[in-house]
Design an enzyme around this catalytic site. Structure first.
Site, PDB file in Angstrom:
ATOM      1  N   LYS A  78       0.835  -1.201   0.000  1.00 27.82           N
ATOM      2  CA  LYS A  78       0.000   0.000   0.000  1.00 27.82           C
ATOM      3  C   LYS A  78       0.873   1.256   0.000  1.00 27.82           C
ATOM      4  O   LYS A  78       2.080   1.175   0.300  1.00 27.82           O
ATOM      5  CB  LYS A  78      -0.910  -0.019   1.231  1.00 27.82           C
ATOM      6  N   ARG A 102     -10.782   0.296  15.147  1.00 25.84           N
ATOM      7  CA  ARG A 102     -10.660   0.987  13.866  1.00 25.84           C
ATOM      8  C   ARG A 102     -11.716   0.324  12.984  1.00 25.84           C
ATOM      9  O   ARG A 102     -12.901   0.501  13.258  1.00 25.84           O
ATOM     10  CB  ARG A 102      -9.218   0.845  13.335  1.00 25.84           C
ATOM     11  N   TYR A 111      14.266  31.138   2.338  1.00 29.71           N
ATOM     12  CA  TYR A 111      13.077  31.858   2.792  1.00 29.71           C
ATOM     13  C   TYR A 111      13.197  32.302   4.241  1.00 29.71           C
ATOM     14  O   TYR A 111      13.713  31.571   5.082  1.00 29.71           O
ATOM     15  CB  TYR A 111      11.844  30.953   2.692  1.00 29.71           C
ATOM     16  N   MET A 153       9.792  23.904  -1.454  1.00 32.01           N
ATOM     17  CA  MET A 153       8.921  22.883  -2.024  1.00 32.01           C
ATOM     18  C   MET A 153       9.694  21.923  -2.944  1.00 32.01           C
ATOM     19  O   MET A 153       9.481  20.716  -2.910  1.00 32.01           O
ATOM     20  CB  MET A 153       7.774  23.533  -2.795  1.00 32.01           C
TER      21      MET A 153
HETATM   22  C1  LIG Z   1      -0.494  -1.583   6.835  1.00 29.46           C
HETATM   23  C2  LIG Z   1      -1.070  -2.826   7.394  1.00 29.46           C
HETATM   24  C3  LIG Z   1      -0.251  -3.935   7.607  1.00 29.46           C
HETATM   25  C4  LIG Z   1       1.252  -3.883   7.454  1.00 29.46           C
HETATM   26  O1  LIG Z   1       1.804  -3.294   8.597  1.00 29.46           O
HETATM   27  P1  LIG Z   1       3.385  -3.288   8.876  1.00 29.46           P
HETATM   28  O2  LIG Z   1       3.482  -2.920  10.320  1.00 29.46           O
HETATM   29  O3  LIG Z   1       3.992  -2.276   7.984  1.00 29.46           O
HETATM   30  O4  LIG Z   1       3.879  -4.663   8.604  1.00 29.46           O
HETATM   31  C5  LIG Z   1      -0.855  -5.110   8.040  1.00 29.46           C
HETATM   32  N1  LIG Z   1      -2.195  -5.162   8.240  1.00 29.46           N
HETATM   33  C6  LIG Z   1      -2.990  -4.105   8.078  1.00 29.46           C
HETATM   34  C7  LIG Z   1      -4.453  -4.238   8.324  1.00 29.46           C
HETATM   35  C8  LIG Z   1      -2.468  -2.902   7.649  1.00 29.46           C
HETATM   36  O5  LIG Z   1      -3.271  -1.842   7.491  1.00 29.46           O
END
Ligand SMILES: *Cc1c(COP(=O)(O)O)cnc(C)c1O
Length: 375
Positions: A40, A134, A266, A315
């Site tokens: 992700k 969550r 800046y 930036m």
């Molecule tokens: C992002 C995520 C992971 C991976 O987490 P890491 O600590 O980076 O290994 C695993 N399970 C869920 C549900 C996540 O959102």
């Protein structure tokens, strides 16, 4: 310049480090468990397509992402196997889930219901809340969860929970993690008593490193695969040898003399206390370099020597005081994360300097950066 990607600012990915991490983590998997790398957020900034392709070449065939669009990107790049979308997908985006044969997480029974009305069969894993509060149905809501398995239009293939205190050795955190695991285990047996036996998974990076005995069919490993923990100080039960995969580099675009009393950048934050020299780098906060590293809270390596950041990070550019490091010229490479000669700046250094964790620093590295695999 032979590599056209190493122009302005770029990420180098050490493919052999990635392979070593995969091997080390694979060796820790409990029986029946396979790696489901978390790619992700553009593979935590590393570049999702590049990383997933390398992992696929190493034999990995399951991936998890946060959004349906991230899953689609992988499929468009030719990634096969299972791709689980860990987060919420709005019913208006379910087309993408079906079109690219993704597995969608049901974040609640209501979400599952709205997906069940989509009209085409969806592959689903159910999120289970064992205490993080969550996403997910509460683990003790057995009937609500069981009802999702019976919904028309959904092919529920699995369920998972997420540990939220698995990264320390504190007694209270260990007890909490045990209570999460127990709630998930109880749910599994309640469902089994109703003839429902989905694939179940629980471990992320810290779960695997601290509680491999909790098992499950997948380990959804993110940060550890990229060769780091969230924080340098974290201590885990079973620490494999991990190698950072990512280096962040930028070009020195100009070197200029700055006289004592003159300003840089800046807001006139930086005023030279002596005659010095400044290197201008073609990378800035829009590329993901945290602006919190301004005013010497961070630095760069040029030709193996450290130069503090001078003034405020812009930036698209930043300046470093090279008064102490001797020769540097326009065209040199500057290292923001990684090694240069004998010196190294790690992602932990950046995370510490801006009060964050390596996950955040990495995942914010920007789309403008080129990504280059190094073998
Ligand atoms: C992002 C995520 C992971 C991976 O987490 P890491 O600590 O980076 O290994 C695993 N399970 C869920 C549900 C996540 O959102």
């Amino acid at each position: 310049m032979s590599d056209t990607k190493k122009g302005r600012a770029w990420i180098e990915l050490d493919v052999s480090a990635l392979r070593r991490n995969v091997n080390a983590l694979s060796g820790m998997l409990p029986p029946g468990c396979e790696l489901m790398p978390a790619v992700k957020a553009n593979a935590y900034g590393h570049g999702a397509v590049l990383i997933a392709n390398e992992l696929a070449a190493m034999g990995i065939s399951s991936f998890c992402v946060a959004t349906a669009k991230e899953g689609a990107e992988l499929r468009c790049a030719g990634i096969e196997g299972d791709i689980l979308v860990l987060g919420y997908t709005h019913p208006c985006e379910l087309d993408t889930v079906v079109k690219y044969d993704l597995i969608q997480t049901a974040v609640s029974r209501e979400h599952a219901e709205s997906m069940s009305g989509f009209g085409r069969e969806l592959r689903v894993h159910i999120a289970v809340d064992t205490g993080m509060h969550r996403i997910g149905e509460r683990a003790d809501e057995v009937e609500r969860i069981a009802s999702i398995f019976r919904m028309r239009g959904l092919r529920v293939e699995g369920m998972f929970t997420h540990l939220c205190a698995d990264d320390t050795q504190k007694t209270s955190d260990i007890e909490f993690t045990m209570s999460q695991a127990e709630a998930f285990r109880r749910l599994k047996s309640e469902l089994a008593a109703r003839g429902i036996e989905p694939r179940a998974h629980i471990l992320g990076s810290y779960g695997l490193l601290n509680y491999p005995e909790l098992g499950g069919c997948y380990a959804r490993v993110g940060i550890a695969l990229y060769g780091v923990l969230s924080d340098r100080e974290d201590r885990v039960e079973h620490m494999p040898t991990l190698s950072p995969v990512l280096s962040l580099k930028a070009r020195v675009t100009a070197v200029k003399a700055v006289g004592r009393g003159e300003y840089v950048g800046y807001g006139l934050d930086y005023r030279a206390e002596r005659d010095t020299a400044i290197a201008v780098l073609s990378i800035g906060y829009a590329d993901g370099v945290p602006r919190a590293l301004s005013d010497g809270r961070g630095g760069v390596l040029i030709n193996g020597r450290y130069a503090p950041i001078a003034g405020r990070i812009c930036m698209d550019q930043l300046m470093a005081d090279i008064g102490d490091i001797g020769a540097a010229s326009a065209g040199d490479e500057a290292v923001l994360i990684g090694k240069s000669g004998e010196r190294e700046i790690s992602v932990y250094d950046l995370a510490r300097a801006c009060g964050s964790i390596s996950n955040e620093v990495l995942s914010r590295l920007g789309a403008r950066l080129e990504r280059v695999a190094v073998r």
